[in-house]
Motif scaffolding. Sequence first.
Motif: not given
Length: 369
Positions: A217-230
Amino acid sequence: MSTPPTRSGTRDFPKPEFTDAEAGALEFPSSTSRSYNYFTPARMRASMYEDVTVDVQPDPERHLLQGWIYAFADGQAGYPKDWTELRSSDWHTFLDPNGEWEQTIYRNNASAVRQVQNNLANAKAANAYGAWAPGWKEFVARHVGAWMHAEHGLGMHLFIAIQRSAPTNMINNAMSVNAAHKLRFAQDLALYNLDLTENIDGFDGAVHREVWQDDEIWQPVRENVERLTAIVDWAEALFATNVVFESLVGELFRSELVMQIAARNGDYTTPTIMGVGENDHTRDSGYTRALFTMLVADETHGAHNIETLEAWTERWLPVSLAAARHLQPLWSQPAERVIRFEDSLDRAKDRLRGVLADLRLSEPKELTS
């Protein structure tokens, strides 16, 4: 006896030689006033925020006549304007509508911490956790706990990274406060997690890490956050986070889910914690809108900025929409379900539509589906 010394000739003193290279040779808004200042205040008198923030960061285009006095290894000096794709006729026009400076940062965050501490103390004294509906403690442990990672990731790895990159102290100061909000709210959630672990039998205070790292459930949110930090462009990072992600994911989870259903599940404590984070976001959204409103209204660069912001919207909207839609199963987990996921997502989309309309940006087709 020795003869006392006597003066010989005419005394002479070195005379100052003005070259017009001194700051005093420049014309400032208050050069003819007895109340001297380097800038034109927004009102009749400068606020404390303006006095301690405006022009604190030097700029060769404003008062720093000798140019930048330091540079990076690649030769770029000072605060390069090409660190963002956006353009401005005068970056110094922006003033934080929140008027944040050192004292307000400490005062506002101290007030938020006291509010959280008082709520937790009152909940413990009243044994409020005993009224929670079956399954709600697991929901809070897993999902409210997981949200602290999103807040900490954005605060530590995005806002701290970009808070030095903008060309004026006023913008960088606002983003620094944004970083402080994110980190403090993540800490609020972590301390809440510890408090619940101590006061609720069977509360799993460590499961949030597993949820953030492995729960589908949370992996797309985690991916979104990590991509933002890049993101390299500081303005793109700010826009993609505070406009797109926060509208579609942040407010969707904090406000449309947790704050709406917690009370129906006997929990009156968690909404107060989330409300502190929502108040932070309201302030951060205020300066974000003010900055981008200034940029799209720029007479020289407005059209370019609108085109760039629309490109960023097309880039990041699908990422945040995917993250939001993957949270849908959370709406069916609590024992008491008072809202539909589709209704919550529609309200999140409406908020984003409103922001984009205020910024004169066209509505993406993804928001209509």
